[in-house]
Motif scaffolding. Structure first.
Motif, short mmCIF file in Angstrom:
data_model
loop_
_atom_site.label_atom_id
_atom_site.label_comp_id
_atom_site.label_asym_id
_atom_site.label_seq_id
_atom_site.Cartn_x
_atom_site.Cartn_y
_atom_site.Cartn_z
N GLU A 196 144.11 92.54 0.42
CA GLU A 196 143.77 91.39 0.20
C GLU A 196 144.47 90.83 -0.94
N GLU A 239 144.88 88.60 -4.32
CA GLU A 239 144.04 87.21 -4.72
C GLU A 239 144.80 86.12 -5.02
N HIS A 258 146.45 79.91 12.05
CA HIS A 258 145.13 80.83 11.72
C HIS A 258 144.39 79.95 10.67
N GLY A 306 136.66 80.20 9.90
CA GLY A 306 136.72 80.92 8.39
C GLY A 306 137.47 80.01 7.53
N ASP A 307 136.91 80.47 6.06
CA ASP A 307 137.72 79.83 5.04
C ASP A 307 139.21 79.98 4.86
N TYR A 355 141.20 81.92 2.63
CA TYR A 355 141.57 83.08 2.20
C TYR A 355 141.40 84.16 3.41
N GLU A 356 140.19 83.80 4.26
CA GLU A 356 139.79 84.77 5.30
C GLU A 356 140.79 84.59 6.32
N SER A 357 141.05 83.39 6.89
CA SER A 357 142.05 83.04 7.80
C SER A 357 143.58 83.57 7.52
N THR A 358 143.96 83.42 5.93
CA THR A 358 145.14 84.18 5.65
C THR A 358 145.11 85.28 5.77
N TYR A 359 144.22 86.10 5.32
CA TYR A 359 144.28 87.66 5.54
C TYR A 359 144.32 88.08 7.06
N ARG A 360 143.65 87.46 7.92
CA ARG A 360 143.75 87.58 9.39
C ARG A 360 145.04 87.38 9.98
N ARG A 405 147.33 90.36 8.60
CA ARG A 405 147.41 91.56 9.31
C ARG A 405 148.37 91.60 10.36
#
Length: 291
Positions: free
Chosen positions: A8, A10, A210, A216-217, A219-224, A227
């Motif tokens: 993740e 930052e 996404h 989702g916020d 950064y959470e959407s970005t991480y999904r 992946r």
């Protein structure tokens, strides 16, 4: 589906300008290389026989590559192994195939009972120019079609233009790489560039979808999205690298060129998607909408 363990990042530690600076700088250097090449050589990238015209001979001989080059009145454009033992592909700018055949048969040592000239093909300059225009038109149509799909999917300027800019950079960087390492533009490498447009738009649309359409916020959407997107891209990069190395070892130059072009383009796509595209999406999400 198995995913790579994507850390993740930052992103909130970096401003949008900082994220966009690196991919934009690389794009600027690539454009500078292509512009300089056009001014010096007349073409942004070296043209293969498909587009520039010329003659290609496949010869079977015990002579070395240096001896093959010296056997002709004019210097060959390239002499490369054809994969078989004592077999070479020799390319010339000239289209006088009969004269080149006679020089090969007169000056090269025969390999056993095999004919010296295994095959010969010639492309006129005018036909090559026509093929060049057709191939470039195909690239333009594919890029415009991809851009239209992006605007139809998201119907807003910033997310759509982010996809277009990223895809444009994904094409320009491999083209500059081709100039730097001397990979010629041919019908085969154009096919590789067309594939790259498809790879690029996949990862960019995945990220945009996404962030803009799922819960989702940011950064959470970005991480999904990362992946899935990084898994797809890195898997493709490994496959292209293996193909390129294997083709190089077996003397299949076209496949080796396509493999390395796609590898470089996919590496550029990782940078453009998760730095340039992301910075534009973050600006749009947190500042652009409010303004």
């Amino acid at each position: 589906m198995a995913y790579f363990d994507v850390p993740e990042i930052e992103y909130n530690r970096y401003s949008n300008r900082q994220l966009a600076a690196v991919p934009l700088a690389v794009l600027a250097v690539a454009l500078l290389v292509l512009s300089g090449s056009f001014l010096v050589y007349g073409t942004p990238v070296p043209l293969g026989m498909d587009f520039a015209g010329g003659t290609e001979l496949t010869v079977q001989t015990t002579a070395s590559a240096d001896e093959i080059s010296a056997a002709f009145d004019q210097q060959p454009e390239s002499v490369t192994g054809a994969g078989g033992e004592n077999q070479y592909i020799v390319q010339f700018a000239s289209t006088d195939s009969q004269s080149l055949r006679e020089q090969a048969e007169s000056n090269l040592a025969q390999d056993g009972d095999s004919a010296i000239v295994q095959s010969i093909s010639s492309t006129s300059a005018s036909f090559g120019q026509g093929s060049q225009q057709t191939a470039l038109m195909g690239l333009v149509i594919a890029f415009v079609g991809m851009s239209a799909i992006a605007f139809l999917l998201f119907r807003t300027f910033v997310p759509s233009i982010a996809i277009v800019i990223s895809a444009f950079s994904d094409l320009v960087i491999p083209l500059a790489f081709m100039r730097l390492v001397g990979i010629p533009l041919s019908l085969g490498t154009v096919a590789g560039l067309l594939m790259l447009i498809g790879y690029s738009v996949d990862s960019d649309i995945l990220l945009n979808n996404h962030i803009l359409r799922r819960s989702g916020d940011f950064y959470e959407s970005t991480y999904r999205a990362m992946r899935t997107g990084v898994t797809m891209t890195v898997t493709s990069m490994v496959a292209m690298l293996v193909m390129g190395i294997a083709a190089f070892l077996f003397g299949i130059d076209l496949l080796a060129s396509i493999g390395i072009i796609l590898f470089v383009g996919l590496a550029a796509d990782l940078m453009n998607t998760y730095m340039l595209n992301l910075s534009l999406l973050r600006w749009y999400k947190f500042e652009g909408i409010r303004s």
